[in-house]
Design a protein around this motif. Structure first.
Motif, PDB file in Angstrom:
ATOM      1  N   TYR A   1       0.711  -1.217   0.137  1.00 42.13           N
ATOM      2  CA  TYR A   1       0.052   0.015   0.043  1.00 42.13           C
ATOM      3  C   TYR A   1       0.872   1.278  -0.141  1.00 42.13           C
ATOM      4  O   TYR A   1       1.975   1.190   0.408  1.00 42.13           O
ATOM      5  CB  TYR A   1      -1.018  -0.074   1.286  1.00 42.13           C
ATOM      6  CG  TYR A   1      -1.930  -1.177   1.474  1.00 42.13           C
ATOM      7  CD1 TYR A   1      -3.279  -1.019   1.140  1.00 42.13           C
ATOM      8  CD2 TYR A   1      -1.308  -2.376   1.903  1.00 42.13           C
ATOM      9  CE1 TYR A   1      -4.103  -2.165   1.138  1.00 42.13           C
ATOM     10  CE2 TYR A   1      -2.220  -3.269   2.013  1.00 42.13           C
ATOM     11  CZ  TYR A   1      -3.615  -3.435   1.799  1.00 42.13           C
ATOM     12  OH  TYR A   1      -4.627  -4.235   1.986  1.00 42.13           O
ATOM     13  N   THR A   2       0.295   2.464  -0.479  1.00 43.01           N
ATOM     14  CA  THR A   2       0.812   3.504  -0.202  1.00 43.01           C
ATOM     15  C   THR A   2       1.040   3.790   1.281  1.00 43.01           C
ATOM     16  O   THR A   2       0.212   3.615   1.947  1.00 43.01           O
ATOM     17  CB  THR A   2       0.468   4.728  -1.191  1.00 43.01           C
ATOM     18  OG1 THR A   2      -0.896   5.036  -0.609  1.00 43.01           O
ATOM     19  CG2 THR A   2       0.273   4.319  -2.662  1.00 43.01           C
ATOM     20  N   ALA A   3       1.541   5.112   1.668  1.00 44.46           N
ATOM     21  CA  ALA A   3       1.510   5.593   3.112  1.00 44.46           C
ATOM     22  C   ALA A   3       0.331   5.782   3.470  1.00 44.46           C
ATOM     23  O   ALA A   3      -0.152   5.917   4.513  1.00 44.46           O
ATOM     24  CB  ALA A   3       2.746   6.337   3.349  1.00 44.46           C
TER      25      ALA A   3
ATOM     26  N   MET B   1      -4.414 -19.357  13.762  1.00 44.91           N
ATOM     27  CA  MET B   1      -4.837 -18.135  14.385  1.00 44.91           C
ATOM     28  C   MET B   1      -4.336 -16.915  13.144  1.00 44.91           C
ATOM     29  O   MET B   1      -3.281 -16.910  12.970  1.00 44.91           O
ATOM     30  CB  MET B   1      -3.918 -17.837  15.764  1.00 44.91           C
ATOM     31  CG  MET B   1      -4.423 -16.585  16.320  1.00 44.91           C
ATOM     32  SD  MET B   1      -3.401 -16.306  17.866  1.00 44.91           S
ATOM     33  CE  MET B   1      -3.418 -18.022  18.580  1.00 44.91           C
ATOM     34  N   PRO B   2      -5.281 -16.081  12.958  1.00 44.61           N
ATOM     35  CA  PRO B   2      -5.171 -14.864  11.898  1.00 44.61           C
ATOM     36  C   PRO B   2      -4.244 -14.229  12.590  1.00 44.61           C
ATOM     37  O   PRO B   2      -4.103 -13.707  13.986  1.00 44.61           O
ATOM     38  CB  PRO B   2      -6.373 -14.230  11.827  1.00 44.61           C
ATOM     39  CG  PRO B   2      -7.726 -15.329  12.402  1.00 44.61           C
ATOM     40  CD  PRO B   2      -6.995 -16.284  13.624  1.00 44.61           C
ATOM     41  N   MET B   3      -3.269 -13.631  11.679  1.00 45.71           N
ATOM     42  CA  MET B   3      -2.370 -12.844  12.349  1.00 45.71           C
ATOM     43  C   MET B   3      -2.021 -11.541  11.133  1.00 45.71           C
ATOM     44  O   MET B   3      -2.238 -11.950   9.999  1.00 45.71           O
ATOM     45  CB  MET B   3      -0.806 -13.407  12.440  1.00 45.71           C
ATOM     46  CG  MET B   3      -1.001 -14.667  13.509  1.00 45.71           C
ATOM     47  SD  MET B   3       0.674 -15.216  13.570  1.00 45.71           S
ATOM     48  CE  MET B   3       0.293 -17.032  14.178  1.00 45.71           C
ATOM     49  N   TRP B   4      -1.389 -10.776  11.471  1.00 46.66           N
ATOM     50  CA  TRP B   4      -1.213  -9.360  10.645  1.00 46.66           C
ATOM     51  C   TRP B   4      -0.331  -8.811  10.858  1.00 46.66           C
ATOM     52  O   TRP B   4       0.174  -8.463  12.324  1.00 46.66           O
ATOM     53  CB  TRP B   4      -2.397  -8.501  10.560  1.00 46.66           C
ATOM     54  CG  TRP B   4      -2.534  -7.213  10.047  1.00 46.66           C
ATOM     55  CD1 TRP B   4      -2.462  -7.015   8.621  1.00 46.66           C
ATOM     56  CD2 TRP B   4      -2.070  -5.979  10.729  1.00 46.66           C
ATOM     57  NE1 TRP B   4      -2.301  -5.714   8.322  1.00 46.66           N
ATOM     58  CE2 TRP B   4      -1.872  -4.941   9.359  1.00 46.66           C
ATOM     59  CE3 TRP B   4      -1.685  -5.661  11.824  1.00 46.66           C
ATOM     60  CZ2 TRP B   4      -1.574  -3.801   9.761  1.00 46.66           C
ATOM     61  CZ3 TRP B   4      -1.396  -4.199  11.965  1.00 46.66           C
ATOM     62  CH2 TRP B   4      -1.273  -3.367  10.919  1.00 46.66           C
ATOM     63  N   GLY B   5       0.698  -8.157  10.273  1.00 48.15           N
ATOM     64  CA  GLY B   5       1.708  -6.932  10.492  1.00 48.15           C
ATOM     65  C   GLY B   5       2.057  -6.193   9.302  1.00 48.15           C
ATOM     66  O   GLY B   5       1.606  -6.429   8.204  1.00 48.15           O
ATOM     67  N   VAL B   6       2.759  -5.025   9.644  1.00 45.77           N
ATOM     68  CA  VAL B   6       2.824  -4.053   8.680  1.00 45.77           C
ATOM     69  C   VAL B   6       4.185  -3.408   8.933  1.00 45.77           C
ATOM     70  O   VAL B   6       4.545  -3.272  10.163  1.00 45.77           O
ATOM     71  CB  VAL B   6       1.956  -2.786   8.585  1.00 45.77           C
ATOM     72  CG1 VAL B   6       1.945  -2.263  10.108  1.00 45.77           C
ATOM     73  CG2 VAL B   6       1.984  -1.998   7.673  1.00 45.77           C
ATOM     74  N   LYS B   7       5.191  -2.903   7.750  1.00 47.14           N
ATOM     75  CA  LYS B   7       6.126  -2.100   8.120  1.00 47.14           C
ATOM     76  C   LYS B   7       6.152  -1.399   6.875  1.00 47.14           C
ATOM     77  O   LYS B   7       6.017  -1.519   5.813  1.00 47.14           O
ATOM     78  CB  LYS B   7       7.333  -2.871   8.186  1.00 47.14           C
ATOM     79  CG  LYS B   7       8.730  -2.090   8.341  1.00 47.14           C
ATOM     80  CD  LYS B   7      10.002  -3.120   8.481  1.00 47.14           C
ATOM     81  CE  LYS B   7      11.126  -2.259   8.962  1.00 47.14           C
ATOM     82  NZ  LYS B   7      12.339  -3.168   9.165  1.00 47.14           N
TER      83      LYS B   7
ATOM     84  N   GLY C   1      -0.814  -3.560  -4.640  1.00 48.14           N
ATOM     85  CA  GLY C   1      -0.750  -5.047  -5.347  1.00 48.14           C
ATOM     86  C   GLY C   1      -0.261  -5.978  -4.473  1.00 48.14           C
ATOM     87  O   GLY C   1       0.368  -5.661  -3.298  1.00 48.14           O
ATOM     88  N   ASP C   2      -0.221  -7.240  -4.851  1.00 51.79           N
ATOM     89  CA  ASP C   2       0.252  -8.170  -3.794  1.00 51.79           C
ATOM     90  C   ASP C   2       1.684  -8.656  -4.445  1.00 51.79           C
ATOM     91  O   ASP C   2       1.989  -8.768  -5.425  1.00 51.79           O
ATOM     92  CB  ASP C   2      -0.694  -9.495  -3.697  1.00 51.79           C
ATOM     93  CG  ASP C   2      -1.955  -9.381  -2.790  1.00 51.79           C
ATOM     94  OD1 ASP C   2      -2.116  -8.241  -2.288  1.00 51.79           O
ATOM     95  OD2 ASP C   2      -2.536 -10.056  -2.925  1.00 51.79           O
TER      96      ASP C   2
ATOM     97  N   PHE D   1       4.165  -2.550   3.569  1.00 52.35           N
ATOM     98  CA  PHE D   1       4.268  -3.922   3.394  1.00 52.35           C
ATOM     99  C   PHE D   1       3.360  -4.724   4.566  1.00 52.35           C
ATOM    100  O   PHE D   1       3.837  -4.541   5.628  1.00 52.35           O
ATOM    101  CB  PHE D   1       5.529  -4.632   3.239  1.00 52.35           C
ATOM    102  CG  PHE D   1       6.595  -4.205   2.030  1.00 52.35           C
ATOM    103  CD1 PHE D   1       6.679  -4.820   0.746  1.00 52.35           C
ATOM    104  CD2 PHE D   1       6.812  -2.692   1.889  1.00 52.35           C
ATOM    105  CE1 PHE D   1       7.173  -4.502  -0.264  1.00 52.35           C
ATOM    106  CE2 PHE D   1       7.506  -2.406   0.700  1.00 52.35           C
ATOM    107  CZ  PHE D   1       7.494  -3.293  -0.216  1.00 52.35           C
ATOM    108  N   MET D   2       2.285  -5.201   4.114  1.00 48.91           N
ATOM    109  CA  MET D   2       1.327  -5.820   5.012  1.00 48.91           C
ATOM    110  C   MET D   2       1.313  -7.307   5.021  1.00 48.91           C
ATOM    111  O   MET D   2       1.061  -7.744   3.784  1.00 48.91           O
ATOM    112  CB  MET D   2       0.013  -5.232   4.871  1.00 48.91           C
ATOM    113  CG  MET D   2      -0.293  -3.803   5.582  1.00 48.91           C
ATOM    114  SD  MET D   2      -2.011  -3.239   5.579  1.00 48.91           S
ATOM    115  CE  MET D   2      -1.885  -1.423   6.029  1.00 48.91           C
TER     116      MET D   2
END
Length: 310
Positions: free
Chosen positions: A46-48, A126-132, A54-55, A98-99
């Motif tokens: 994603y943009t900021a 378990m669903p998990m999520w992270g971003v940087k 896209g993936d 980057f998610m």
């Protein structure tokens, strides 16, 4: 153009929250807590300001720790990312988010949900999520860029009930919770406003979802007579007093069968007993009720609340 990064699913023996060093000595996270299903793993860019680009493509990953809590990733960025970066005005840094979505359904990030049944320790994940958020200037000038570490946040909470090692002649015969949510959001509050998973605080990530399970639900026995566990979606435990989550226990102590209805409560404890106001059940948090004494027909508890590190 490719990127490399480390995906971190840190374990509760290194928690940064409210256990002191003497108690933060449990085993490394179990397989279920670190499980990543390849069929439901994606890296979205994603943009900021959260415009989807896209993936990532051709993802490859392999464990780099014995307990399966850290993975090395390699993938190719979509052409759309390079095209978007080429349109930026001179002097504008090409920063993108980057998610990582692990064990999550397809769909718009903020709207993705999961169900209690997904938290089955045998067949679930378990669903998990992270971003940087990363400046990809290096990627635009060469073929590969190292992104560093992206930490994951678990979407569920963990509840543990156990007998302290020092307490002899005591076994748990059964444990059940009266109320919990049947579904929850995969992503936390603040998911669209942060540049890094590690900047999210437990007090701010709670994201309410209301789909109530209203009949007693048994916890799973993981150590015979000594430890019971349950993984649950987040739960607003403060809005309706009549639907406050409480855990009932059946215990055998000194060969006597005892019942403790609604004895375990998600509240601060004073002298081993619940006091103060109820607190919410929040994702990526461990709630541990340790029975230290059975005294005057009552339970004395050491109640601990701690983050899974991320």
């Amino acid at each position: 153009h490719d990127v490399n990064f480390v995906l971190a699913i840190d374990n509760h023996n290194t928690t940064r929250a409210s256990w002191d060093d003497a108690t933060a000595t449990d085993e490394l996270g179990v397989g279920f807590e670190n499980r990543i299903m390849a069929s439901s793993l994606r890296v979205s860019i994603y943009t900021a300001d959260n415009l989807y680009i896209g993936d990532g493509e051709d993802l490859m990953y392999w464990p780099i720790s014995e307990d399966g809590s850290r993975y090395q990733f390699h993938g190719t960025v979509p052409v759309a990312l390079l095209e978007h970066a080429s349109t930026l005005a001179a002097g504008v840094a090409p920063e993108y988010k980057f998610m990582v979505y692990a064990n999550c359904d397809e769909g718009d990030g903020g709207a993705i949900t999961y169900g209690f049944d997904d938290l089955d320790m045998i067949s679930g994940a378990m669903p998990m999520w992270g971003v940087k958020q990363v400046d990809i200037s290096s990627l635009l000038n060469k073929r590969v860029q190292e992104l560093g570490t992206i930490s994951l946040l678990r979407a569920a909470a963990k509840i543990e009930v156990l007998v302290d090692e020092s307490l002899a002649d005591c076994t748990i015969d059964g444990a059940s919770i009266n109320y919990h949510n049947r579904s929850g959001y995969a992503l936390p509050a603040g998911w669209d406003a942060t540049a890094s998973t590690t900047s999210l605080d437990r007090d701010a990530i709670f994201r309410e979802y209301r789909q109530l399970h209203t009949s007693p639900h048994a916890l799973t026995e993981v150590e015979s007579g000594r430890r019971y566990v349950m993984y649950v979606p987040e739960y607003n435990n403060t809005i309706f007093p009549d639907f406050e989550a409480k855990i009932s226990l059946n215990v055998t102590y000194n060969s006597t069968a005892l019942e403790f209805p609604d004895a375990l409560q998600f509240r601060t404890h004073v002298d081993g007993r619940p006091a103060g106001e109820a607190s919410n059940i929040v994702r990526n948090t461990i709630y541990r009720f340790r029975i230290t004494q059975v005294k005057s027909g009552d339970l004395v508890l050491n109640y601990e609340v701690a983050d899974w590190q991320r």
